[in-house]
Structures are given as C-alpha cells and as structure tokens.
Design an enzyme around this catalytic site. Structure first.
Site, short mmCIF file in Angstrom:
data_model
loop_
_atom_site.label_atom_id
_atom_site.label_comp_id
_atom_site.label_asym_id
_atom_site.label_seq_id
_atom_site.Cartn_x
_atom_site.Cartn_y
_atom_site.Cartn_z
N LYS A 107 0.81 -1.23 0.00
CA LYS A 107 0.00 0.00 0.00
C LYS A 107 0.84 1.28 0.00
CE LYS A 107 -4.47 -1.48 1.72
NZ LYS A 107 -5.55 -1.20 2.65
N ASP A 148 -10.53 3.09 1.02
CA ASP A 148 -10.84 2.45 2.31
C ASP A 148 -11.74 3.33 3.17
OD1 ASP A 148 -9.53 0.06 1.90
OD2 ASP A 148 -7.66 0.73 2.80
P1 NAP Z 1 -2.33 -3.69 10.68
O1 NAP Z 1 -1.84 -2.51 9.92
O2 NAP Z 1 -1.43 -4.85 10.92
O3 NAP Z 1 -2.88 -3.14 12.10
C1 NAP Z 1 -3.42 -3.99 13.08
C2 NAP Z 1 -3.37 -3.31 14.44
O4 NAP Z 1 -3.82 -4.23 15.44
C3 NAP Z 1 -1.97 -2.90 14.85
O5 NAP Z 1 -2.06 -1.80 15.73
C4 NAP Z 1 -1.51 -4.17 15.56
O6 NAP Z 1 -0.40 -3.99 16.39
C5 NAP Z 1 -2.75 -4.47 16.38
N1 NAP Z 1 -2.77 -5.86 16.84
C6 NAP Z 1 -2.29 -6.96 16.21
N2 NAP Z 1 -2.49 -8.06 16.97
C7 NAP Z 1 -3.09 -7.63 18.12
C8 NAP Z 1 -3.53 -8.29 19.31
N3 NAP Z 1 -3.41 -9.61 19.46
N4 NAP Z 1 -4.10 -7.53 20.28
C9 NAP Z 1 -4.25 -6.21 20.12
N5 NAP Z 1 -3.82 -5.52 19.04
C10 NAP Z 1 -3.26 -6.23 18.04
O7 NAP Z 1 -3.62 -4.30 9.96
P2 NAP Z 1 -4.79 -3.48 9.20
O8 NAP Z 1 -4.51 -3.45 7.75
O9 NAP Z 1 -5.03 -2.21 9.93
O10 NAP Z 1 -6.01 -4.51 9.39
C11 NAP Z 1 -6.64 -4.69 10.66
C12 NAP Z 1 -7.89 -5.53 10.44
O11 NAP Z 1 -8.80 -4.81 9.62
C13 NAP Z 1 -7.63 -6.85 9.72
O12 NAP Z 1 -8.45 -7.84 10.25
C14 NAP Z 1 -8.02 -6.56 8.29
O13 NAP Z 1 -8.46 -7.72 7.60
C15 NAP Z 1 -9.17 -5.60 8.50
N6 NAP Z 1 -9.39 -4.70 7.36
C16 NAP Z 1 -10.61 -4.73 6.78
C17 NAP Z 1 -10.89 -3.90 5.72
C18 NAP Z 1 -12.28 -3.96 5.11
O14 NAP Z 1 -12.49 -3.46 3.99
N7 NAP Z 1 -13.24 -4.51 5.81
C19 NAP Z 1 -9.93 -3.01 5.23
C20 NAP Z 1 -8.67 -2.99 5.86
C21 NAP Z 1 -8.41 -3.86 6.93
P3 NAP Z 1 1.09 -4.33 15.81
O15 NAP Z 1 1.38 -3.28 14.83
O16 NAP Z 1 1.93 -4.29 17.03
O17 NAP Z 1 0.99 -5.72 15.23
#
Ligand code: NAP
Length: 275
Positions: free
Chosen positions: A66, A101
């Site tokens: 991204k 998004d």
């Molecule tokens: P990301 O950039 O990896 O961010 C995830 C966040 O959650 C980070 O702050 C991460 O911390 C934290 N985290 C990870 N494991 C955790 C745990 N066990 N307990 C508490 N916090 C935790 O991922 P993202 O792209 O933002 O995606 C997050 C979620 O949203 C995913 O499930 C993804 O599939 C979903 N999503 C959905 C859409 C949609 O269109 N519906 C779009 C985008 C994302 P660290 O950085 O320390 O790992």
C-alpha cells in the site's frame, strides 16, 4: 466495447475476495472487464509494475504494497496523499494512486444508519485504524485509541499526526484494559477474532455494553466474536464485509465513472455473507 483489465496485487493474496466482488460489480454496471489476483513479492514490485501492472486499466493494492507502490506512480491524490497509503491505481496518461478504504468505512456505517459523532473508540493503531481515525477526527468526534502495550508509541504517533492535521482534534490513547466511558461507536481495527483465530474478542462484554454501535473491520468470519457479543446485549453491529464491498464499488467509480445503488451493494454484501 473492448474488454478492460483489472487486478488486485498483494503478498500473499490467496484468500482475497476482491475478484468475486469486482465481477459482481462489473455485471451490475454492464462493464466488459476481467479482474484477477496477482501474488507479487515485495522485491518484484518495480519490475512487475513495468511489465504487467502499467499495461492494465487499473488495479487494487493490498498488504504489503500500500505504501511501496507510491514511488512507482506519477501522483497520489486526496486521502491517499494524506495517509501515504494507496489501495486503488488508475492507469492512464498519468498513473494515479487513490485510497477508497475511508469511503468504504463511511458508506458502510452510513447505510447501517450510524452517524459519525460523539465519542468514538478505535481498537488498534495500524493501517485500517489510521484511515478510520482520520475520518473520525474530520467529523469532529472525540476519539479514543485503545491499543495493547506494545503499540502505545504507534498510537501516540497516530494521535500526534491527527492533531497536527486537525487543530481542534480531541484524541486520547489508552490501553485495551483501561477503556473508560461510553461510546457512540466502537471500531475494531485489530486482527483479533480473524480466521483462523476465531472465538476471541479484543474487548470484553463490559466495554461492548457501553457502546451504541460496533463496527468490526474483520470480514472473515462475517460474524466475529466481538459482533456476536454485541448482538447478545442488543448493540447495533456492522461487519467488515460492507466496508470491503463499498471500497470496491468506489474503486470502480474511479476507474470507470460508474455509480452503484446502495440496494445493489447490500445484495452483494448479503451474497458474500452467505459464501
Ligand atoms: P495492521 O496494519 O497490521 O494493524 C493492526 C493493528 O492491530 C496494529 O495496531 C496491531 O499492532 C494491532 N494488533 C495486532 N495483533 C493484536 C492483538 N493480538 N491484540 C491487540 N492488538 C493487536 O492491519 P490493518 O490493515 O489495519 O487490518 C486490521 C484488520 O482490519 C484486519 O483484520 C483486516 O483484515 C481488516 N481490514 C478490513 C478492511 C475492510 O475493507 N473490511 C480493510 C482494511 C483492513 P502491531 O502493529 O503491534 O501488530
């Protein structure tokens, strides 16, 4: 009309739902187009952009490309420029990066009857949290970012960036076990509860009960443990599939100028939920 060609790139990309969603959208708008998933490793991105991606009509971008795609484009616009994150590229005289998004999130909650306002709680401080947090701040809400201990620095950085962009922004950061107060909306932007680790929730029922609505960005499974808990106490729930379908629809608006009816998007979300 000549067939148009689109793709989604990521690594890994095996379980993406984008080809299915985009094909349904093409059918709705009568567009003659194909859409494929391409697995591109980070070190292959520049060469694959040159030999394949720049010859398409457009493509979607997911993790881990991204931000990495930006130097290969002529420009980014709007929210993509502000967030440094691109999920949609339009190929043309200029190759332009966008992000849909935020629109996906806004449309998903709007059509679920939730208005952004009051106290909003976001769990997590990664990519999805950043995108959603900016919209929350832009709408004048009081924002609480709740994160696990290891993410405090990241959350503080996100809070500082928002305050820098919106002078009057009201943002505070706390631990996932320190959440206090009542919220008009809670957003889960962590992967906690995502397949295959289903059956766990990032927060307990005590926090859920203090929210009027809960949006979970996770779309696999369609009903996460967090949403299941919220339903048991009568809290309004919105699943991540609605955001996913809306952001795909917005990508097609950018590529093709087509607009979609909310009832059509709802039908696609329902079909995806049954899948
Ligand atoms: P990301 O950039 O990896 O961010 C995830 C966040 O959650 C980070 O702050 C991460 O911390 C934290 N985290 C990870 N494991 C955790 C745990 N066990 N307990 C508490 N916090 C935790 O991922 P993202 O792209 O933002 O995606 C997050 C979620 O949203 C995913 O499930 C993804 O599939 C979903 N999503 C959905 C859409 C949609 O269109 N519906 C779009 C985008 C994302 P660290 O950085 O320390 O790992």
């Amino acid at each position: 009309m000549n067939s148009k060609h689109f793709a989604v790139i990521g690594h890994p990309i095996g379980h993406t739902l984008s080809p299915v969603i985009h094909k349904m959208l093409f059918e709705l708008s009568g567009t003659n187009a194909d859409y494929i998933a391409l697995d591109i490793a980070p070190d292959e991105l520049p060469a694959r952009f040159e030999d394949t991606l720049s010859k398409l009509d457009g493509f979607n971008v997911t993790i881990p490309h991204k931000s990495a795609i930006i130097p290969l484009l002529d420009k980014t616009c709007g929210r993509a420029e502000r967030c440094g994150s691109v999920n949609t590229v339009k190929i043309g005289e200029e190759n332009v990066g966008h992000t849909t998004d935020a629109d996906g999130f806004l449309k998903a909650i709007e059509y679920a009857g939730v208005k952004l306002g009051g106290n909003v709680l976001i769990l997590g401080a990664g990519g999805a949290a950043r995108t959603i947090a900016y919209e929350v701040a832009a709408n004048g809400c009081h924002l609480t970012l709740a994160v696990r201990e290891a993410d405090r620095d990241c959350a503080n950085e996100l809070a500082a960036d928002i305050i820098c962009d919106f002078d009057s922004a009201d943002v505070n950061v706390c631990g996932l076990d320190e959440i206090e107060g009542e919220f008009a909306l809670m957003v889960n932007a962590t992967p906690v509860g995502m397949s295959p680790n289903v059956g766990i929730s990032p927060v307990g029922i005590d926090v859920v009960k203090k929210c009027s609505a809960v949006f979970d960005a996770i779309y696999n499974p369609r009903e996460t443990e967090l949403l299941r808990l919220a339903k048991t106490v009568g809290v309004k729930v919105i699943g991540g599939i609605d955001m996913l379908v809306w952001q795909a629809a917005q990508a097609q608006t950018i590529w093709l100028g087509v607009e979609f009816d909310p009832s059509d998007i709802e039908k696609i979300s329902e079909k995806m939920s049954e899948a």
